[in-house]
Design an enzyme around this catalytic site. Structure first.
Site, PDB file in Angstrom:
ATOM      1  N   ASP A  92     -11.900  -1.605   3.788  1.00 53.56           N
ATOM      2  CA  ASP A  92     -12.698  -0.946   4.830  1.00 53.56           C
ATOM      3  C   ASP A  92     -13.744  -1.898   5.368  1.00 53.56           C
ATOM      4  OD1 ASP A  92     -11.504   1.586   4.539  1.00 53.56           O
ATOM      5  OD2 ASP A  92     -12.881   2.146   2.925  1.00 53.56           O
TER       6      ASP A  92
ATOM      7  N   ARG B 135       0.828  -1.200   0.000  1.00 55.12           N
ATOM      8  CA  ARG B 135       0.000   0.000   0.000  1.00 55.12           C
ATOM      9  C   ARG B 135       0.862   1.250   0.000  1.00 55.12           C
ATOM     10  NH1 ARG B 135      -5.524   1.796   2.427  1.00 55.12           N
ATOM     11  NH2 ARG B 135      -5.100   3.925   2.985  1.00 55.12           N
TER      12      ARG B 135
ATOM     13  N   ASP C 161      -7.221  -0.488  -0.530  1.00 54.59           N
ATOM     14  CA  ASP C 161      -7.970   0.040   0.601  1.00 54.59           C
ATOM     15  C   ASP C 161      -8.968  -1.033   1.018  1.00 54.59           C
ATOM     16  OD1 ASP C 161      -8.601   2.055   2.341  1.00 54.59           O
ATOM     17  OD2 ASP C 161      -9.811   3.196   0.918  1.00 54.59           O
TER      18      ASP C 161
ATOM     19  N   ARG D 249      -4.639   5.201  -4.024  1.00 53.07           N
ATOM     20  CA  ARG D 249      -4.066   4.144  -3.193  1.00 53.07           C
ATOM     21  C   ARG D 249      -4.032   2.806  -3.915  1.00 53.07           C
ATOM     22  NH1 ARG D 249      -8.136   5.163   0.526  1.00 53.07           N
ATOM     23  NH2 ARG D 249      -7.483   7.316   0.447  1.00 53.07           N
TER      24      ARG D 249
HETATM   25  N1  ROI Z   1     -13.552   6.797  -5.189  1.00 53.90           N
HETATM   26  C1  ROI Z   1     -13.937   5.648  -5.749  1.00 53.90           C
HETATM   27  N2  ROI Z   1     -14.611   5.683  -6.901  1.00 53.90           N
HETATM   28  N3  ROI Z   1     -13.676   4.442  -5.175  1.00 53.90           N
HETATM   29  C2  ROI Z   1     -13.011   4.359  -3.988  1.00 53.90           C
HETATM   30  O1  ROI Z   1     -12.777   3.245  -3.478  1.00 53.90           O
HETATM   31  C3  ROI Z   1     -12.601   5.553  -3.368  1.00 53.90           C
HETATM   32  N4  ROI Z   1     -11.949   5.534  -2.175  1.00 53.90           N
HETATM   33  C4  ROI Z   1     -11.594   6.642  -1.567  1.00 53.90           C
HETATM   34  C5  ROI Z   1     -11.875   8.002  -2.146  1.00 53.90           C
HETATM   35  C6  ROI Z   1     -10.567   8.733  -2.298  1.00 53.90           C
HETATM   36  C7  ROI Z   1     -12.797   8.741  -1.202  1.00 53.90           C
HETATM   37  N5  ROI Z   1     -12.512   7.935  -3.434  1.00 53.90           N
HETATM   38  C8  ROI Z   1     -12.887   6.769  -4.008  1.00 53.90           C
HETATM   39  O2  ROI Z   1     -11.009   6.567  -0.394  1.00 53.90           O
END
Ligand code: ROI
Length: 164
Positions: free
Chosen positions: A99, A84, A97, A94
């Protein structure tokens, strides 16, 4: 206790598709945890600063005996193992991610972890794949129904499902 947890996956640097597929496998191999379902992969325009690549997103359903903070720690380890990198700015691009979107029916307000994920209701790239791997009548801890969140969330014409 065994709980079902929904994990949002996102990537827009390196090889997003490959990183998401590796992350799914890695989550299946976590202690006391298995992967029950993975959604299709989706492509979406970045939410936040527009000067970054499109994202690849998905949602996974895990069954786990880990506590929420233990699961968070394990997911952060997977993010690190998959190199990462985060380019400084908040909401910047990134490589991976992961979550915790939902954890059983628990509402968690911890300094390191908020569940349900605090922006899920505004994010079609979370809600649509979540709908794919959950029941039509999925309910959040506060009683809101996923179907209502889907009806109310902002439209995202950029979101589309990728071919397997
Ligand atoms: N935008 C999209 N389309 N998908 C994401 O996973 C994503 N993740 C984020 C931010 C930067 C808010 N924008 C994103 O963390």
């Amino acid at each position: 206790m065994t709980e079902q947890a929904y994990i949002g996956l996102g990537s827009n640097l390196g090889h997003p598709r490959q990183q998401l597929e590796q992350a799914l496998q890695a989550m299946d191999q976590l202690p006391q945890t298995r992967l029950l379902k993975a959604s299709s992969l989706y492509s979406s325009a970045p939410l936040g600063p527009a000067d970054q690549p499109r994202y690849t997103n998905a949602v996974a359903l895990l069954e786990t005996r880990l506590e929420p903070l233990q699961l968070l720690e394990q997911l952060q380890a997977i993010e690190q193992q998959h190199g990462r990198t985060r380019l400084g700015e908040r909401w910047g691009p990134r490589t991976l991610d992961l979550d915790i979107v939902l954890f059983g029916n628990q509402a968690i307000a911890h300094k390191d972890l908020q569940v349900p994920h605090y922006h899920m209701h505004l994010r079609p790239f979370v809600l649509y794949p979540l709908a794919e791997v959950s029941c039509a009548d999925l309910k959040l801890p506060d009683g809101r129904l996923l179907v209502d969140l889907l009806l109310q969330c902002p439209q995202d014409p950029s979101l589309h499902r990728l071919q397997p």
